[in-house]
Write a protein that holds these residues in place. Sequence first.
Motif, mmCIF file in Angstrom:
data_model
loop_
_atom_site.group_PDB
_atom_site.id
_atom_site.type_symbol
_atom_site.label_atom_id
_atom_site.label_comp_id
_atom_site.label_asym_id
_atom_site.label_seq_id
_atom_site.Cartn_x
_atom_site.Cartn_y
_atom_site.Cartn_z
ATOM 1 N N PHE A 1 -15.733 10.416 -0.368
ATOM 2 C CA PHE A 1 -14.622 9.637 -0.912
ATOM 3 C C PHE A 1 -13.418 10.548 -1.141
ATOM 4 N N PRO A 2 -12.232 9.965 -1.256
ATOM 5 C CA PRO A 2 -11.066 10.740 -1.711
ATOM 6 C C PRO A 2 -11.158 10.883 -3.231
ATOM 7 N N ILE A 3 -10.793 12.020 -3.749
ATOM 8 C CA ILE A 3 -10.811 12.206 -5.199
ATOM 9 C C ILE A 3 -9.547 11.602 -5.784
ATOM 10 N N TRP A 4 -9.745 10.749 -6.783
ATOM 11 C CA TRP A 4 -8.641 10.118 -7.500
ATOM 12 C C TRP A 4 -8.718 10.569 -8.955
ATOM 13 N N TRP A 5 -7.681 11.186 -9.471
ATOM 14 C CA TRP A 5 -7.636 11.641 -10.857
ATOM 15 C C TRP A 5 -8.839 12.542 -11.188
ATOM 16 N N GLY A 6 -9.263 13.339 -10.249
ATOM 17 C CA GLY A 6 -10.337 14.298 -10.474
ATOM 18 C C GLY A 6 -11.746 13.755 -10.318
ATOM 19 N N ILE A 7 -11.878 12.442 -10.097
ATOM 20 C CA ILE A 7 -13.203 11.825 -9.992
ATOM 21 C C ILE A 7 -13.270 10.897 -8.777
ATOM 22 N N SER B 1 -9.263 15.832 -0.945
ATOM 23 C CA SER B 1 -8.389 15.848 -2.109
ATOM 24 C C SER B 1 -7.100 16.582 -1.818
ATOM 25 N N GLY B 2 -6.038 16.101 -2.418
ATOM 26 C CA GLY B 2 -4.761 16.773 -2.303
ATOM 27 C C GLY B 2 -4.560 17.870 -3.327
ATOM 28 N N GLY B 3 -5.452 17.973 -4.297
ATOM 29 C CA GLY B 3 -5.266 19.003 -5.310
ATOM 30 C C GLY B 3 -6.460 19.253 -6.208
ATOM 31 N N SER B 4 -7.331 18.275 -6.371
ATOM 32 C CA SER B 4 -8.477 18.434 -7.263
ATOM 33 C C SER B 4 -9.654 19.067 -6.537
ATOM 34 N N GLY B 5 -10.499 19.744 -7.309
ATOM 35 C CA GLY B 5 -11.742 20.284 -6.773
ATOM 36 C C GLY B 5 -12.828 19.223 -6.770
ATOM 37 N N GLN C 1 -16.075 19.688 -8.168
ATOM 38 C CA GLN C 1 -17.064 19.805 -9.242
ATOM 39 C C GLN C 1 -16.961 18.733 -10.330
ATOM 40 N N THR C 2 -15.776 18.390 -10.778
ATOM 41 C CA THR C 2 -15.654 17.379 -11.829
ATOM 42 C C THR C 2 -16.149 16.032 -11.335
ATOM 43 N N ALA C 3 -15.842 15.679 -10.106
ATOM 44 C CA ALA C 3 -16.306 14.406 -9.542
ATOM 45 C C ALA C 3 -17.831 14.380 -9.469
ATOM 46 N N VAL C 4 -18.433 15.471 -9.020
ATOM 47 C CA VAL C 4 -19.894 15.533 -8.920
ATOM 48 C C VAL C 4 -20.528 15.460 -10.303
ATOM 49 N N LYS C 5 -20.025 16.245 -11.230
ATOM 50 C CA LYS C 5 -20.595 16.259 -12.587
ATOM 51 C C LYS C 5 -20.466 14.895 -13.265
ATOM 52 N N THR C 6 -19.369 14.216 -13.012
ATOM 53 C CA THR C 6 -19.191 12.873 -13.584
ATOM 54 C C THR C 6 -20.235 11.916 -13.023
ATOM 55 N N LEU C 7 -20.451 11.940 -11.717
ATOM 56 C CA LEU C 7 -21.473 11.076 -11.106
ATOM 57 C C LEU C 7 -22.865 11.439 -11.616
ATOM 58 N N LYS D 1 -19.357 19.672 -0.276
ATOM 59 C CA LYS D 1 -18.126 20.449 -0.175
ATOM 60 C C LYS D 1 -16.910 19.534 -0.177
ATOM 61 N N LEU D 2 -15.797 20.138 -0.509
ATOM 62 C CA LEU D 2 -14.507 19.496 -0.343
ATOM 63 C C LEU D 2 -14.139 19.671 1.131
#
Length: 149
Positions: free
Chosen positions: A82-88, A113-117, A119-125, A138-139
Amino acid sequence: MKKIVIYFSASGITEKRARELAAVTGSDIQVIVPAQRYSLADLDWTNQKSRSYQENLDDAVRPALEHGNMNLAGYDRIYLGFPIWWGIAPKIINTFVESNDLSNKEIVVFATSGGSGLQTAVKTLQKQYPALDIKAGKLLNHSVKSDII
């Protein structure tokens, strides 16, 4: 091991990387399609009234899927992109996860992603779905040349 790449792409960037990943890994591929497609105005993250902005504000939002659940029987590994939106992940990823039986599947997350890494998206899921085997891949902002795990 039978593998599938499942992805949501709003602008085509994630789709391109998902197709490359499927080719490199010999995976099947399936797209997550929202029942109501996102317009350019919906994706305007600078507009606080845009659909994507508003969805991000409400953790309970689950955009409807065009096709509902997928038949994932027989797959051992799911590459979920997915594309990262607001870090998630966009909320439609939650809809997908909650609409499908992903137990006993290895879920490898990738994103663009245009700027976010990543890890936050993965940890949130992982926090939202502790019973699932969710791993960071990976990104994928550039061409995919090999497996991501």
